[in-house]
Design an enzyme around this catalytic site. Structure first.
Site, PDB file in Angstrom:
ATOM      1  N   CYS A   8       0.646  -1.248   0.184  1.00 17.58           N
ATOM      2  CA  CYS A   8       0.397   0.175  -0.076  1.00 17.58           C
ATOM      3  C   CYS A   8       0.652   0.687  -0.253  1.00 17.58           C
ATOM      4  CB  CYS A   8      -0.825  -0.152   1.145  1.00 17.58           C
ATOM      5  SG  CYS A   8      -2.107   1.554   1.344  1.00 17.58           S
ATOM      6  N   CYS A  39       0.425   2.912   3.425  1.00 24.93           N
ATOM      7  CA  CYS A  39       0.766   3.092   4.241  1.00 24.93           C
ATOM      8  C   CYS A  39       2.711   2.966   4.066  1.00 24.93           C
ATOM      9  CB  CYS A  39       0.732   1.291   4.277  1.00 24.93           C
ATOM     10  SG  CYS A  39      -0.893   0.801   4.662  1.00 24.93           S
TER      11      CYS A  39
END
Length: 144
Positions: free
Chosen positions: A69, A72
């Site tokens: 991600c 992230c």
């Protein structure tokens, strides 16, 4: 022994330690003698996640993330910086939702990154989306 002591799970061996408030930063585990509390996020897996959440009396801020991600990955260093500032009032931890799908499902994680703040084994606050270190710190202090 006084009742003021707080339980903290050792990140190295999983032993539950009684630590006097204010001594978290220098406390060593009674079993493995490693530091019980450090100023960087712990990487948890399913079994260690459950033990830390259920047994620790220190608030735990968990970053539910995925290594694939983009947001992230951008938030990772910010989360690590927040760990240094929030230490030792709050323990910060991370759990990879792609590797630990059962834990992610149990907490209804639909988007990553998602931060969940736990105290005394219960969820007390939740925030989805990437944040910078200052926002993570402010949000956490607001709920602790």
């Amino acid at each position: 022994m006084t009742t003021d002591n707080r339980l903290i799970v050792c990140p190295h061996c999983g032993a539950v330690n009684r630590i006097h408030p204010g001594r978290e930063a220098e406390a060593a585990c009674g079993k493995c003698h490693a530091k019980v509390f450090e100023d960087h996020p712990l990487e948890l897996v399913g079994s260690t996640f459950d033990r830390h959440i259920a047994k620790s009396e220190v608030p735990i801020l968990v970053d539910f993330y995925s290594p694939t991600c983009g947001p992230c990955l951008m938030m990772g260093p910010q989360f690590a910086d927040a760990a240094k500032t929030l230490f030792p009032r709050v323990r910060l931890a991370k759990i990879d939702t792609s590797a630990e799908q059962a834990v992610a499902a149990r907490y209804g994680i639909r988007a990553v990154p998602t931060l969940i703040l736990f105290r005394d084994g219960r969820e007390i606050a939740r925030q989805s989306g990437a944040m910078n270190a200052r926002d993570i710190e402010a949000w956490t202090r607001q709920h602790v």
